[in-house]
Design an enzyme around this catalytic site. Structure first.
Site, PDB file in Angstrom:
ATOM      1  N   GLU A  32     -19.173  -2.024  20.433  1.00  0.00           N
ATOM      2  CA  GLU A  32     -19.617  -3.373  20.086  1.00  0.00           C
ATOM      3  C   GLU A  32     -19.362  -3.753  18.627  1.00  0.00           C
ATOM      4  O   GLU A  32     -20.302  -3.893  17.821  1.00  0.00           O
ATOM      5  CB  GLU A  32     -21.103  -3.555  20.448  1.00  0.00           C
ATOM      6  N   GLU A  52     -21.072  -1.852  29.940  1.00  0.00           N
ATOM      7  CA  GLU A  52     -22.530  -1.975  29.896  1.00  0.00           C
ATOM      8  C   GLU A  52     -22.923  -3.250  30.617  1.00  0.00           C
ATOM      9  O   GLU A  52     -22.325  -4.317  30.385  1.00  0.00           O
ATOM     10  CB  GLU A  52     -23.068  -2.089  28.457  1.00  0.00           C
TER      11      GLU A  52
HETATM   12  O1  IFM Z   1     -29.271  -1.072  23.704  1.00  0.00           O
HETATM   13  C1  IFM Z   1     -28.137  -1.825  23.465  1.00  0.00           C
HETATM   14  C2  IFM Z   1     -26.945  -0.916  23.257  1.00  0.00           C
HETATM   15  O2  IFM Z   1     -27.138  -0.056  22.191  1.00  0.00           O
HETATM   16  C3  IFM Z   1     -25.707  -1.725  22.989  1.00  0.00           C
HETATM   17  N1  IFM Z   1     -25.513  -2.762  23.951  1.00  0.00           N
HETATM   18  C4  IFM Z   1     -26.638  -3.594  24.291  1.00  0.00           C
HETATM   19  C5  IFM Z   1     -27.840  -2.752  24.623  1.00  0.00           C
HETATM   20  C6  IFM Z   1     -29.039  -3.640  24.970  1.00  0.00           C
HETATM   21  O3  IFM Z   1     -29.374  -4.461  23.894  1.00  0.00           O
END
Ligand code: IFM
Length: 437
Positions: free
Chosen positions: A167, A351
């Site tokens: 990210e 994710e």
């Molecule tokens: O917990 C986070 C993760 O570390 C990165 N992506 C989003 C998730 C939820 O906010």
């Protein structure tokens, strides 16, 4: 709706994701301090000033947690390697205990028939490097290349896939412009430099891993579908800027060798000299793109200087994070990514998931996951080459500046006793994914 493996193309990969600082426990195994420790220790930054000192104690409960992944029927486990654990000073001598831990993790996955998907950096920048300016310092390209070499010389022969940085938007914008994540800066020049150096470090890391003979390398970005909050030209322009900063800066840098004009309008004066020359490194060919996707945003014109946008609360149902639930936005984003940037390159939803206050019985999460899996199917039907879907997250964990309150896990964690209890969503997924019994 219950979507099983049979509803997806052959070879589609189902997985779960976690990250090091959020679950391992920084206090163990010779891990060094990182900038999240000092950020969390500063009043006002993190709910109840909670940090990752113990987290889920995954460091000591590795086998129990890998058994949970196996019983879920997951094909892939996406984890991250902590820079501060592997090289406590950020540069120089590695910590043998840290490398041993990731060695055991990878072997433990393989022994259970699960594919290890490694992300090198999920936000625990070693404090000594933060002291040198962290992502603002161009030298981080070299530091990160060395860290990559150290980790992958040890586990690169056995990981199934690898990505350098989780990210980039969060590492760059959220942490240096919004100030919500470590190092908690609110500075446009720091932001410009960090955003660019992250992509440079990504490219250097890919070079190193290719040099080690590794394949199946990708990038993992978080994306949001941005929509104008109303029909006005002002809102349309604001949404375009939001989209450019959040999404197109990274897609453009990685896949087109350019940054979008609405971002350059604000950041260009602050980018490091010669930034255009780095695109050859940044654009090193990839084998897949990972998309972390949770929500959409409604955007309107904001007051004040660039970037002139503001978020508007939308009408849709929301998760415990306050994020609107709109699965169709995932379909649209996958189609757009393939059409405008990545073509035939495999896409993985690296994710997706929701925070819910329901401790054990979580029908809201089952609905969320099933609707988003349906959204992935819809994108595949439209021709987007989606090859896998990973749930965030295996277990409740440290949700950064929101501490331990927001629960994303398929498995409940009691943060007093550290007991793990699979939730209803875990059992539902297991019934969709398991092939035996
Ligand atoms: O917990 C986070 C993760 O570390 C990165 N992506 C989003 C998730 C939820 O906010």
């Amino acid at each position: 709706m219950n979507l099983t493996r049979n509803d997806f193309p052959d070879g589609f990969q189902f997985g779960v994701a976690t990250s090091a600082y959020q679950i391992e426990g920084r206090d163990f195994g010779g891990c060094g301090p990182c900038h999240w420790d000092s950020f969390a220790a500063t009043p006002g930054n993190v709910v109840r000033a909670e940090d990752g000192a113990v987290a889920c104690d995954h460091y000591h409960r590795l086998d129990e947690d890998l058994d949970l992944v196996a019983r879920l029927g997951a094909d892939v486990y996406r984890f991250s390697t902590s820079w501060a654990r592997v090289i406590p000073e950020g540069r120089g001598a590695p910590n043998p205990e840290g490398l041993d831990f990731y060695d055991r993790l990878v072997d433990g996955l393989l022994a259970r028939g699960i594919k290890p998907a490694a992300t090198l950096y999920h936000w625990e920048l070693p404090q000594p490097l933060a002291d040198l300016g962290g992502w603002r310092n161009r030298d981080i390209g070299d530091w990160f290349a060395d860290f990559t070499e150290t980790v992958m010389a040890r586990i690169g022969d056995r990981v199934w896939s690898a990505a350098p940085i989780n990210e980039p938007w969060c590492v760059g914008w959220l942490s240096h412009f919004d100030g919500h994540h470590a190092p908690g800066l609110r500075d446009i020049r720091a932001t410009a430099r960090a955003m660019h150096h992250i992509l440079l470090a990504h490219g250097r890391s890919i070079e190193v891993m290719r040099g080690l003979g590794m394949g199946n390398l990708g990038a993992v970005c978080n994306f949001e579908w941005a929509e104008p909050a109303d029909d006005s030209a002002d809102s349309a322009a604001a949404a375009e800027t939001y989209d450019a900063i959040y999404n197109r800066f990274f897609l453009g840098g990685l896949f087109r060798g350019e940054y979008p004009a609405p971002v350059l309008a604000g950041l260009e004066p602050h980018l490091p000299e010669g930034w255009q020359d780095d695109f050859a490194t940044i654009g090193a060919p990839l084998d897949w793109l990972g998309l972390n996707f949770y929500t959409r945003k409604l955007i309107t014109k904001g007051d004040g200087p660039w970037p002139h946008y503001a978020e508007v609360e939308g009408p849709l149902p929301k998760t415990q994070m306050g994020w609107e639930i709109e699965p169709a936005a995932l379909t649209r984003f996958l189609i757009r990514a393939a059409r405008d940037y990545t073509g035939d390159l495999p896409l993985y939803v690296t994710e997706n998931g929701m925070a819910s206050a329901n401790p054990f019985d979580d029908p809201d999460r089952i609905g969320y996951l099933s609707d988003h899996l349906e959204a992935v199917r819809a994108a595949i039907a439209e021709g987007a080459p989606v090859a896998g879907y990973y749930v965030w997250s295996l277990m409740d964990n440290y949700e950064w500046s929101l501490g331990y309150e927001k629960r994303f896990g398929l498995v409940h964690v009691d943060f007093e006793t550290l007991a793990r209890t699979p939730k209803a969503s875990y059992h539902a997924l297991a019934s969709w994914w398991r092939t035996e019994d």
